[in-house]
Design a protein around this motif. Structure first.
Motif, PDB file in Angstrom:
ATOM      1  N   ALA A   1       0.874  -1.174   0.000  1.00  0.00           N
ATOM      2  CA  ALA A   1       0.000   0.000   0.000  1.00  0.00           C
ATOM      3  C   ALA A   1       0.913   1.226   0.000  1.00  0.00           C
ATOM      4  O   ALA A   1       1.547   1.534   1.017  1.00  0.00           O
ATOM      5  N   HIS A   2       0.982   1.903  -1.133  1.00  0.00           N
ATOM      6  CA  HIS A   2       1.946   2.991  -1.295  1.00  0.00           C
ATOM      7  C   HIS A   2       1.757   4.072  -0.228  1.00  0.00           C
ATOM      8  O   HIS A   2       0.662   4.596  -0.024  1.00  0.00           O
ATOM      9  N   GLY A   3       2.851   4.384   0.448  1.00  0.00           N
ATOM     10  CA  GLY A   3       2.825   5.410   1.470  1.00  0.00           C
ATOM     11  C   GLY A   3       2.323   4.939   2.819  1.00  0.00           C
ATOM     12  O   GLY A   3       2.375   5.690   3.796  1.00  0.00           O
ATOM     13  N   ARG A   4       1.860   3.663   2.885  1.00  0.00           N
ATOM     14  CA  ARG A   4       1.362   3.144   4.165  1.00  0.00           C
ATOM     15  C   ARG A   4       2.174   1.953   4.648  1.00  0.00           C
ATOM     16  O   ARG A   4       2.605   1.914   5.791  1.00  0.00           O
ATOM     17  N   THR A   5       2.411   0.964   3.774  1.00  0.00           N
ATOM     18  CA  THR A   5       3.219  -0.200   4.159  1.00  0.00           C
ATOM     19  C   THR A   5       4.519  -0.277   3.376  1.00  0.00           C
ATOM     20  O   THR A   5       5.343  -1.151   3.616  1.00  0.00           O
ATOM     21  N   GLY A   6       4.692   0.612   2.428  1.00  0.00           N
ATOM     22  CA  GLY A   6       5.891   0.620   1.597  1.00  0.00           C
ATOM     23  C   GLY A   6       5.733   1.659   0.516  1.00  0.00           C
ATOM     24  O   GLY A   6       4.852   2.526   0.589  1.00  0.00           O
ATOM     25  N   LEU A   7       6.573   1.544  -0.510  1.00  0.00           N
ATOM     26  CA  LEU A   7       6.545   2.513  -1.599  1.00  0.00           C
ATOM     27  C   LEU A   7       6.553   1.779  -2.935  1.00  0.00           C
ATOM     28  O   LEU A   7       7.262   0.780  -3.093  1.00  0.00           O
ATOM     29  N   LEU A   8       5.768   2.288  -3.876  1.00  0.00           N
ATOM     30  CA  LEU A   8       5.751   1.743  -5.225  1.00  0.00           C
ATOM     31  C   LEU A   8       6.422   2.738  -6.165  1.00  0.00           C
ATOM     32  O   LEU A   8       6.253   3.945  -6.016  1.00  0.00           O
ATOM     33  N   PHE A   9       7.196   2.220  -7.117  1.00  0.00           N
ATOM     34  CA  PHE A   9       7.847   3.109  -8.081  1.00  0.00           C
ATOM     35  C   PHE A   9       7.401   2.767  -9.499  1.00  0.00           C
ATOM     36  O   PHE A   9       6.995   1.638  -9.785  1.00  0.00           O
TER      37      PHE A   9
ATOM     38  N   ALA B   1      12.341   7.659  10.769  1.00  0.00           N
ATOM     39  CA  ALA B   1      10.945   7.661  11.230  1.00  0.00           C
ATOM     40  C   ALA B   1      10.030   7.064  10.174  1.00  0.00           C
ATOM     41  O   ALA B   1       9.103   6.310  10.504  1.00  0.00           O
ATOM     42  N   ARG B   2      10.304   7.379   8.916  1.00  0.00           N
ATOM     43  CA  ARG B   2       9.440   6.850   7.863  1.00  0.00           C
ATOM     44  C   ARG B   2       9.631   5.344   7.702  1.00  0.00           C
ATOM     45  O   ARG B   2       8.664   4.600   7.498  1.00  0.00           O
ATOM     46  N   ARG B   3      10.870   4.865   7.794  1.00  0.00           N
ATOM     47  CA  ARG B   3      11.112   3.422   7.711  1.00  0.00           C
ATOM     48  C   ARG B   3      10.379   2.692   8.830  1.00  0.00           C
ATOM     49  O   ARG B   3       9.761   1.646   8.610  1.00  0.00           O
ATOM     50  N   ALA B   4      10.440   3.240  10.039  1.00  0.00           N
ATOM     51  CA  ALA B   4       9.791   2.603  11.179  1.00  0.00           C
ATOM     52  C   ALA B   4       8.279   2.556  10.999  1.00  0.00           C
ATOM     53  O   ALA B   4       7.639   1.523  11.263  1.00  0.00           O
ATOM     54  N   ALA B   5       7.693   3.653  10.526  1.00  0.00           N
ATOM     55  CA  ALA B   5       6.236   3.701  10.357  1.00  0.00           C
ATOM     56  C   ALA B   5       5.772   2.731   9.276  1.00  0.00           C
ATOM     57  O   ALA B   5       4.805   1.977   9.473  1.00  0.00           O
ATOM     58  N   LEU B   6       6.451   2.726   8.145  1.00  0.00           N
ATOM     59  CA  LEU B   6       6.078   1.831   7.060  1.00  0.00           C
ATOM     60  C   LEU B   6       6.286   0.369   7.441  1.00  0.00           C
ATOM     61  O   LEU B   6       5.447  -0.494   7.155  1.00  0.00           O
TER      62      LEU B   6
ATOM     63  N   ALA C   1       3.566  -0.827   9.884  1.00  0.00           N
ATOM     64  CA  ALA C   1       2.289  -1.022   9.189  1.00  0.00           C
ATOM     65  C   ALA C   1       2.336  -2.261   8.301  1.00  0.00           C
ATOM     66  O   ALA C   1       1.347  -3.005   8.187  1.00  0.00           O
ATOM     67  N   ALA C   2       3.487  -2.514   7.670  1.00  0.00           N
ATOM     68  CA  ALA C   2       3.630  -3.695   6.825  1.00  0.00           C
ATOM     69  C   ALA C   2       3.506  -4.973   7.656  1.00  0.00           C
ATOM     70  O   ALA C   2       2.840  -5.929   7.250  1.00  0.00           O
ATOM     71  N   TYR C   3       4.137  -4.971   8.825  1.00  0.00           N
ATOM     72  CA  TYR C   3       4.056  -6.134   9.718  1.00  0.00           C
ATOM     73  C   TYR C   3       2.608  -6.396  10.132  1.00  0.00           C
ATOM     74  O   TYR C   3       2.141  -7.543  10.110  1.00  0.00           O
ATOM     75  N   ARG C   4       1.892  -5.349  10.498  1.00  0.00           N
ATOM     76  CA  ARG C   4       0.496  -5.516  10.910  1.00  0.00           C
ATOM     77  C   ARG C   4      -0.352  -6.052   9.755  1.00  0.00           C
ATOM     78  O   ARG C   4      -1.251  -6.872   9.959  1.00  0.00           O
ATOM     79  N   GLN C   5      -0.065  -5.595   8.558  1.00  0.00           N
ATOM     80  CA  GLN C   5      -0.872  -6.000   7.401  1.00  0.00           C
ATOM     81  C   GLN C   5      -0.754  -7.490   7.111  1.00  0.00           C
ATOM     82  O   GLN C   5      -1.746  -8.139   6.763  1.00  0.00           O
TER      83      GLN C   5
END
Length: 391
Positions: free
Chosen positions: A319-327, A350-355, A358-362
């Motif tokens: 999920a771009h911007g929530r669990t990771g980034l898409l290019f 901070a951004r790595r930690a947040a993403l 969220a990825a782990y929870r997903q």
């Protein structure tokens, strides 16, 4: 139930097909089902307590391709399964589906390898396009013999439907949350690995997977010179030497040479693979031809932010911007641009930690037992002649 699994790939070959077949077998064992495996030679004589029957194979680009011999039908007839599960059918799997039809056995086909795209990539030009069209005709013919074809992602499902494959449904993949989890970061051997790979506190950009042309790993050259980072690759394959030379050339050509050159860790399994994920700061995937992307799930389960192309299987997993980034894979600078937002000294941590969180929870609910429970429902429907309901 009694399930016969005919697979194009099995141990000791490691890839997404092998991994999913092994996890399915383990869950079938734990739930008290019976199974038999038919796979290309070489393979172990048994797995998860189930017998493994091998068929003759020929090597193609370091990959054993099983031959469609009469042994497939003999094993199926002797075992008498309630359903035949055919994993990524193309050669031996095609024979498995044909044999199941002759024997009057219901069959479920698992679509997992975008062979048409691979052929188009390797052939290029008119020849590649012709090979791709021929592959889709073959895929349509093979899967048309199955009571149901299961696709691992919405993108793969749409591809099958666009090319006229009948009776299709979505079935994802589980992840081994007991093996892949953020807790490995505190492990002593993980910490030692990280000290070895990043002695100066560099951020580790990690890739896990086969080193082969279809993975489009040339894109990694753009990351070999990102300041304050080191590129780490886990896996092996026919592109190992080419990729090593390409990345070395990228480093040598950089005016601001990074502290450390890219490193290849080779093939890793089990806890050693889990430690490798845990040592990374960012997980990077480059291929646009993935029907799913199991390593992306493993990285997410390890609490890592994932950077992947906005095409194919990753669209369902990131999920771009929530669990990771898409290019954008059509923009040569897009991968590096997205990675740099995660390695920026001011806000990257901070951004790595947040993403990553969220990825782990997903993915935490995507266990293999839960996914195999869904698979058993598909088996039962097809065995009851209801597979067309999922179309």
């Amino acid at each position: 139930m009694r399930i016969a699994i005919v697979t194009e790939s099995f141990l000791p070959t490691l890839n997404g097909v092998t991994t999913s077949v092994c996890r399915v077998l383990e869950c079938l064992r734990d739930a008290g089902h019976e199974a038999v495996v038919i796979a290309p030679h070489p393979a172990p004589p048994s797995f998860a307590g189930f017998p493994v029957h091998t068929v003759a194979s020929v090597p193609v680009r370091q990959f054993p391709v099983g031959l469609p011999t009469g042994e497939v039908e003999e094993v199926l007839a002797a075992f008498g399964p309630d359903v035949v599960h055919v994993a990524s059918p193309f050669v031996v799997g095609a024979r498995g589906l044909a044999a199941a039809n002759r024997l009057g056995l219901p069959a479920v086909a698992i679509y997992q390898t975008d062979m048409a795209s691979y052929l188009r990539q390797h052939g290029r030009g008119p020849a590649g396009r012709a090979a791709s069209r021929a592959a889709w005709r073959w895929i349509r013919r093979i899967h048309g013999q199955a009571g149901l074809t299961l696709a691992p992602s919405s993108s793969a499902l749409q591809d099958l439907r666009d090319h006229g494959v009948p009776r299709t449904a979505l079935w994802g993949r589980g992840v081994d949350a007991g093996l892949f989890h953020p807790g490995w970061r505190q492990d002593a051997r993980t910490r030692a690995l990280r000290r070895t790979l990043a002695p100066g506190g560099e951020l580790l950009l990690g890739y896990v997977g086969r080193l082969a042309p279809e993975k489009e790993l040339d894109r990694l050259a753009a990351l070999a010179t990102v300041p304050g980072t080191r590129l780490v690759l886990v896996g092996d394959g026919p592109s190992r030497e080419h990729l090593g030379a390409l990345l070395a050339e990228a480093v040598a050509a950089s005016p601001g040479r990074p502290t450390l050159p890219p490193v290849f860790l080779g093939r890793r399994e089990g806890e050693e693979l889990a430690r490798a994920y845990a040592a990374f700061d960012v997980f990077v995937h480059t291929g646009t031809r993935e029907t799913f992307g199991q390593t992306l799930q493993e990285a997410s389960a390890s609490g890592l932010p994932v950077v992947a192309p906005a095409r194919g299987g990753p669209l369902d997993l990131v999920a771009h911007g929530r669990t990771g980034l898409l290019f954008d894979p059509d923009d040569p600078a897009a991968l590096e641009r997205q990675v740099r937002t995660l390695t920026d000294p001011a806000h990257g941590a901070a951004r790595r930690a947040a993403l990553g969180h969220a990825a782990y929870r997903q993915v935490s609910s995507r266990s293999w037992p839960a996914l195999v429970a869904q698979l058993l429902e598909h088996y039962a429907a097809v065995a009851a002649g209801e597979g067309a309901r999922a179309a």
